[in-house]
Design an enzyme around this catalytic site. Structure first.
Site, PDB file in Angstrom:
ATOM      1  N   ASP A  19       0.867  -1.181   0.000  1.00  0.00           N
ATOM      2  CA  ASP A  19       0.000   0.000   0.000  1.00  0.00           C
ATOM      3  C   ASP A  19       0.902   1.229   0.000  1.00  0.00           C
ATOM      4  O   ASP A  19       1.575   1.512   0.992  1.00  0.00           O
ATOM      5  CB  ASP A  19      -0.876  -0.035   1.250  1.00  0.00           C
ATOM      6  CG  ASP A  19      -1.849   1.141   1.318  1.00  0.00           C
ATOM      7  OD1 ASP A  19      -2.768   1.071   2.128  1.00  0.00           O
ATOM      8  OD2 ASP A  19      -1.678   2.115   0.573  1.00  0.00           O
ATOM      9  N   HIS A  20       0.879   1.945  -1.090  1.00  0.00           N
ATOM     10  CA  HIS A  20       1.818   3.063  -1.214  1.00  0.00           C
ATOM     11  C   HIS A  20       1.471   4.229  -0.295  1.00  0.00           C
ATOM     12  O   HIS A  20       2.258   5.162  -0.122  1.00  0.00           O
ATOM     13  CB  HIS A  20       1.887   3.546  -2.662  1.00  0.00           C
ATOM     14  CG  HIS A  20       3.248   4.058  -3.054  1.00  0.00           C
ATOM     15  ND1 HIS A  20       4.099   4.663  -2.161  1.00  0.00           N
ATOM     16  CD2 HIS A  20       3.900   4.046  -4.235  1.00  0.00           C
ATOM     17  CE1 HIS A  20       5.210   5.010  -2.776  1.00  0.00           C
ATOM     18  NE2 HIS A  20       5.122   4.644  -4.039  1.00  0.00           N
TER      19      HIS A  20
END
Lengths: 463, 378
Positions: free
Chosen positions: A433-434
Site C-alpha cells: 500500500d503506497h
C-alpha cells in the site's frame, strides 16, 4: 447580557477550524482585542482577539476540537449591554427586532419574519403539451412562525422546486429522454447525479428488455435463448465467500494504491537447507516447504521494515504500526479463497511456523476455519507457486499494508559463480500500500526476504 | 539571500537614501536634504502621529477580521513610513492610484474609516468617492493601477494641468506586463506620473530576490525614468523622495520611480500564514528598523516628544480605533440591486436588462404572510 461569539471564517472560504488553545478560562475578565485563544485553519494558526470587554461565561469547545464556522465557541457577559434584553436562554432570533451585526463568512442571521421564500416554479412533465394549462405559480409562503422549522422548510422548498441537478446532467437526461422528476437523487440534499441518470436509464432498459422478452421467446432470439439455455452459461448467485472476497478485493483495490515489485532469486541454497532440515529428527513431524522459509523471512523482514506491517486508519486519521505479525496465508478451499492468519508469527521459529502452517492448511481444507482465524491479519503470503505460476500482482488483504506472492521454484539456467548453471530459481512478487510504504521500504523488505530465501544464513545478519 | 533583499534600511552605503537611521539619529543626504529643509519638529511630530494612527488602523482591522467583522484585511504593519511619507508629499489635486494595501493612505487622504472598511467587509465595491478625494479605489489586480495612473497623467498633459498622478505598487507588481507597459508609455509621453514602489520584500510568498536580481530601482533608468532608492522605513526620506519626484512632474520633468525599501511585518492578508515561508530572523531584523520607533527616538532625543504630545498621539489613535470598530460593525448590508450602481455613468441597455431580470428574480422571493404552500410541482 450574555453575548456569544461564533467562529468566523478566518481565511476566505474556510468552513472549519480547530481550537488550538484557550488563553482564558470561564470567569476571567477580558479586554477588547485581548488574545483569548488560538485556532488553526487549513491556512494558518491565528490568534483570536476578544470581540468584547467583559467576563467569560462559557467556553463551548475544548482545545483539539474542530469547529464549524458559525458555531458558538465562547460566550461573554458584557456589562452595560442590553440590560432590558430577554433572558439569555431565549433563542436570539425570537428577540425583538434588533440589528444583529452580520458576521462575514456565514451569511446573514436568519430573520424568521422576513426571510424571502422562493416562488415555486412550474414544470411540465417531459414530452407533455405546453404548460399553458398549468396553474400559475402561487407564491409559496414559508410556514408561519418558528425558526425551528427553518431546515424542514428549506427542504420542503427544495422538494417543491424543480428536481435538483446540474446543467450537464440535465442535458444528459434530456438527451436520453428521461424526466428528472421521476428520479430520486443520491447526491447531497437530493442532488440528482450523472450516475443516478445512468442507473435509471439502465433500469429502464432492463425493463424494456424484460418487456421484449415475451415476444422474443416466441420469435426465438439469441438473447432469449441465452437466458434459458444453461448449457451455454451458468448463472451463480453472488453470495458467501465469493461475495465477501469480491467486496474485500474491490474495497482494497480502490482504496489502497497498490504497488507491486518483483524479485527473482536463486534459492538453491535455501532448498538445500530445507532438505537438510527435513532429514533432521526435530523436523520429522512437520512439513517444510518454500512457504515455511518465506514465512520466517517475512517475519524477519517486517522487523526491519515495520511499515509493511502497518494499517491505514482513515477514520482516526492515524497510521497503526503493529508490533506483532499475524501472518495471513491465502488458502484455496472448497468454499473459496480464505486467508487465515498465524497469530504472533514473529515469535515462532521455523519449526513452529511449519507446524502452524500445517494446522492452518488442514483446518482450511476441512472448511473449519473460524472467523477469529480470519480476523486481525497484518501481512499476507499467497503461494501461487503451487499452481506452477511464477509471478503476479496480488491484491492486498483489506487493512494490511503488504502481500507477498511466492512463485514456483524452477530449474533455470542462471548465473552461478561466473558461469551459467542450472539453478533453482523463484520469483517473489510483493504488493504494498503506497500510502503506508514508500518504494524504499518496500524494496528493502523484498530484498531482505529474497536474501533469506536464497541463503538462509542471511537470517543471522537480519536480526 | 540575494543582494536586492540583503540591502538593509540602516546602511546608507548600499545606495539607499536615508535621513533618519534605524536608531533615530539624523543622517545627511545631499540629494534629499533640500526637499525636507522646511520640515521642522512640529511637522515631524505630525508625521509620527500619522504613522501611529495608521498602525492602529491595521491592528484594529486585523482584530475585526479575526472577530468575523471583516472578510479579509491586508496588513500594512511595518510600511507606515512609506504610506505616510509619500502621501504627505502630495497636493490635494494630485491623483492617487493605490493598491489594496494603501488603506493608511486612504485614511490620511480623508476617506471615512467605515467606508474604507466596507470594501473589506464585502458590503460595498467602493469605499469612497474617488473624485472627492482624488484617490482611486483599491486595485486588487496586481500592477494594473500603473496603467491607470500613466493614462491619467497623459491626460493631465493634454489638459495643461500642473498636477500629477502617483501609482503605488509593490515589488511583485514590477514583474507584471502592465507595469512595463506603463513605464514605456510614461517615458514616451513624459507623463507626470510617480511610480512609488514599496519593496516590502515579499510578493505573497515569493521573496523579492527571486524576481529582482538587482535593486528594483535599477530598472527604471532602462526605460529612461530617473529613480531613487530610499529607506522605506524612514518617513522623512520617503517624504523627500516623493517631493523630488513631484517637483519633477510639476515642472515638466516627466515620470519618476521611487523604490521604498521596507518590510511587510504582517501576513500578505489575513488569509495567509507567513511563517511558512519567512526566514526566522527576518522579523527580528526588520523589527529593529521600525519606522515609528526611530522617529520617536529622534524626537525624544531632541526633547520634542513629551508626555503630553505622546498622550495626544495615543488619544488620536484610540479615537481612530474606536471610530473604525463602531463604523465597521454598524455598516449596513447593501441592497441587492445596488450592485448595478456605479458601473456605468450613463444608461446602459444590457445592464438595464440585467437589473430588470434581477429585480423580477428578487420579486420571486415573496414575503412570508402565513399562507400555506401551494402549487408545488405540477
Amino acid at each position: 447580557m450574555i453575548t456569544e461569539f461564533r467562529l468566523p471564517d478566518l481565511g476566505e472560504g474556510l468552513t472549519e477550524s480547530e481550537i488550538v488553545s484557550w488563553h482564558v478560562a470561564v470567569g476571567d475578565r477580558v479586554e477588547l482585542n485581548q488574545v483569548i485563544g488560538e485556532v488553526e485553519t487549513a491556512k494558518a494558526v491565528v490568534e483570536l482577539p476578544s470581540p468584547y470587554a467583559g467576563t467569560v461565561t462559557a467556553i463551548t469547545h475544548e482545545p483539539g476540537t474542530t469547529v464549524e464556522v458559525g458555531e458558538v465557541i465562547i460566550a461573554f457577559e458584557v456589562p452595560g449591554q442590553g440590560q432590558d434584553a430577554p433572558a439569555a436562554d431565549q433563542p436570539a432570533d425570537e428577540a425583538p427586532a434588533k440589528r444583529v451585526p452580520t458576521l462575514v463568512g456565514y451569511g446573514a442571521e436568519p430573520e424568521s419574519s422576513k426571510r424571502p421564500v422562493r416562488r415555486t416554479r412550474q414544470f411540465a412533465p417531459a414530452g407533455a403539451a405546453a404548460p399553458a394549462a398549468a396553474p400559475t405559480g402561487v407564491p409559496a409562503a414559508a410556514p408561519a412562525g418558528a425558526p425551528a422549522v427553518a431546515v424542514a422548510d428549506a427542504q420542503a422548498r427544495v422538494q417543491a422546486d424543480r428536481p435538483r441537478s446540474t446543467p450537464p446532467v440535465r442535458k444528459l437526461a434530456r438527451d436520453m429522454g428521461i424526466d428528472l422528476a421521476a428520479l430520486t437523487g443520491s447526491g447531497d440534499h437530493g442532488l440528482i447525479t450523472r450516475q443516478d441518470v445512468v442507473t435509471f436509464a439502465g433500469g429502464q432498459e432492463k425493463g424494456a428488455e424484460g418487456a421484449a422478452e415475451a415476444p422474443a421467446s416466441t420469435t426465438g432470439t439469441a438473447a432469449a435463448r441465452d437466458r434459458t439455455d444453461t448449457s451455454r452459461e451458468v448463472r451463480t448467485p453472488i453470495k458467501g465467500v465469493r461475495k465477501f472476497t469480491a467486496a474485500a478485493m474491490v474495497q482494497s483495490a480502490f482504496t489502497a494504491p497498490h504497488v507491486t515489485e518483483f524479485l527473482t532469486v536463486d534459492v538453491t541454497a535455501g532448498m538445500e537447507f530445507l532438505a537438510k532440515l527435513r532429514a533432521a529428527r526435530e523436523f520429522a513431524d512437520v512439513k517444510l516447504t518454500p512457504l515455511t522459509l518465506a514465512a520466517r523471512a517475512v517475519c524477519l523482514g517486517i522487523a526491519r521494515q515495520p511499515s509493511l506491517n502497518s494499517h491505514w486508519d482513515g477514520a482516526a486519521n492515524e497510521i497503526v504500526t503493529k508490533n506483532y505479525v499475524n501472518l495471513g496465508i491465502a488458502a484455496a478451499t472448497p468454499r473459496g479463497l480464505v486467508v487465515p492468519n498465524i497469530k504472533d508469527a514473529q515469535q515462532l521459529g521455523l519449526h513452529g511456523l511449519a507446524a502452524a502452517l500445517g494446522e492452518l492448511a488442514a483446518t482450511a481444507r476441512a472448511g473449519k476455519t473460524q472467523p477469529a482465524d480470519l480476523a486481525g491479519g497484518t501481512f499476507s503470503i499467497t503461494n501461487i507457486g503451487v499452481f506452477g505460476i511464477d509471478a503476479g500482482t496480488p491484491i492486498l488483504n483489506p487493512g494490511e499494508a503488504g502481500i507477498l506472492a511466492l512463485g514456483a521454484v524452477r530449474n533455470t539456467p542462471w548465473e552461478y559463480q561466473g558461469t551459467v548453471a542450472l539453478r533453482q530459481v523463484m520469483t517473489l512478487s510483493l504488493s504494498f500500500d503506497h500510502r503506508l510504504v514508500d518504494g524504499e521500504q518496500g524494496s528493502r523488505f523484498l530484498a531482505d526476504v529474497g536474501a533469506v530465501m536464497s541463503d538462509p544464513a542471511m537470517a543471522l545478519a537480519l536480526c | 539571500m540575494l543582494e536586492a533583499s540583503a540591502n538593509s534600511g540602516a546602511s546608507p552605503q548600499t545606495g539607499i537614501h536615508q535621513l533618519i537611521a534605524a536608531d533615530g539619529t539624523s543622517v545627511a543626504d545631499g540629494e534629499l536634504d533640500p526637499f525636507v529643509a522646511d520640515v521642522d519638529d512640529a511637522q515631524l511630530v505630525r508625521l509620527y502621529s500619522d504613522m501611529v494612527a495608521i498602525r492602529r488602523i491595521d491592528v484594529e482591522a486585523t482584530a475585526l477580521q479575526r472577530q468575523g467583522q471583516l472578510a479579509l484585511w491586508p496588513p500594512m504593519l511595518g510600511q507606515e513610513a512609506s504610506q505616510v511619507g509619500s502621501l504627505r508629499a502630495l497636493g490635494g489635486d494630485d491623483f492617487i492610484f493605490p493598491t489594496y494595501r494603501e488603506n493608511g493612505v486612504a485614511y490620511l487622504r480623508g476617506a471615512d474609516l467605515a467606508g474604507i472598511m466596507s470594501t473589506w467587509r464585502g458590503s460595498a465595491n467602493t469605499g469612497w468617492d474617488p473624485y472627492k478625494f482624488n484617490m482611486a479605489t483599491p486595485q486588487i489586480i496586481i500592477g494594473s493601477q500603473t496603467l491607470h495612473a500613466t493614462g491619467y497623467a497623459m491626460g493631465l498633459v493634454l489638459d495643461g494641468k500642473e498636477t500629477l498622478s502617483i501609482a503605488y505598487l509593490g515589488d511583485g507588481a514590477t514583474s507584471q506586463g502592465d507595469v512595463h507597459e506603463s513605464m514605456v508609455f510614461a517615458a514616451s509621453f513624459q507623463a507626470p506620473v510617480i511610480f512609488f514602489c514599496q519593496n516590502n520584500h515579499w510578493a505573497i510568498s515569493e521573496p523579492v530576490g527571486l524576481q529582482a536580481h538587482v535593486p528594483i530601482a535599477g530598472r527604471a533608468p532602462g526605460y529612461g525614468i530617473p529613480s531613487l532608492r530610499v529607506d522605506g522605513n524612514d518617513v522623512l526620506a520617503v517624504l523627500a523622495a516623493t517631493r523630488w519626484a513631484a517637483a519633477r512632474a510639476r515642472s515638466g520633468g516627466g515620470p519618476s520611480f521611487i523604490e521604498a525599501v521596507t518590510y511587510r511585518m504582517g501576513a500578505h492578508t489575513t488569509a495567509d500564514d507567513p511563517t511558512r515561508y519567512r526566514g526566522v530572523t527576518e522579523l527580528e531584523e526588520w523589527g529593529a528598523k521600525d519606522p515609528i520607533a526611530r522617529v520617536k527616538a529622534l524626537l525624544q532625543g531632541r526633547g520634542k516628544l513629551d508626555d503630553d504630545a505622546e498622550a495626544a498621539v495615543a488619544r488620536r489613535a484610540d479615537a481612530v480605533a474606536a471610530e473604525l470598530r463602531e463604523g465597521t460593525i454598524n455598516l449596513p448590508d447593501p441592497a441587492p440591486l445596488s450592485v448595478f450602481d456605479n458601473v456605468y455613468t450613463t444608461e446602459h441597455a444590457i445592464l438595464d436588462r440585467q437589473r430588470d431580470h434581477y429585480e423580477r428574480y428578487l420579486a420571486g422571493f415573496a414575503p412570508t404572510d402565513g399562507t400555506t404552500l401551494e402549487g408545488s410541482r405540477s
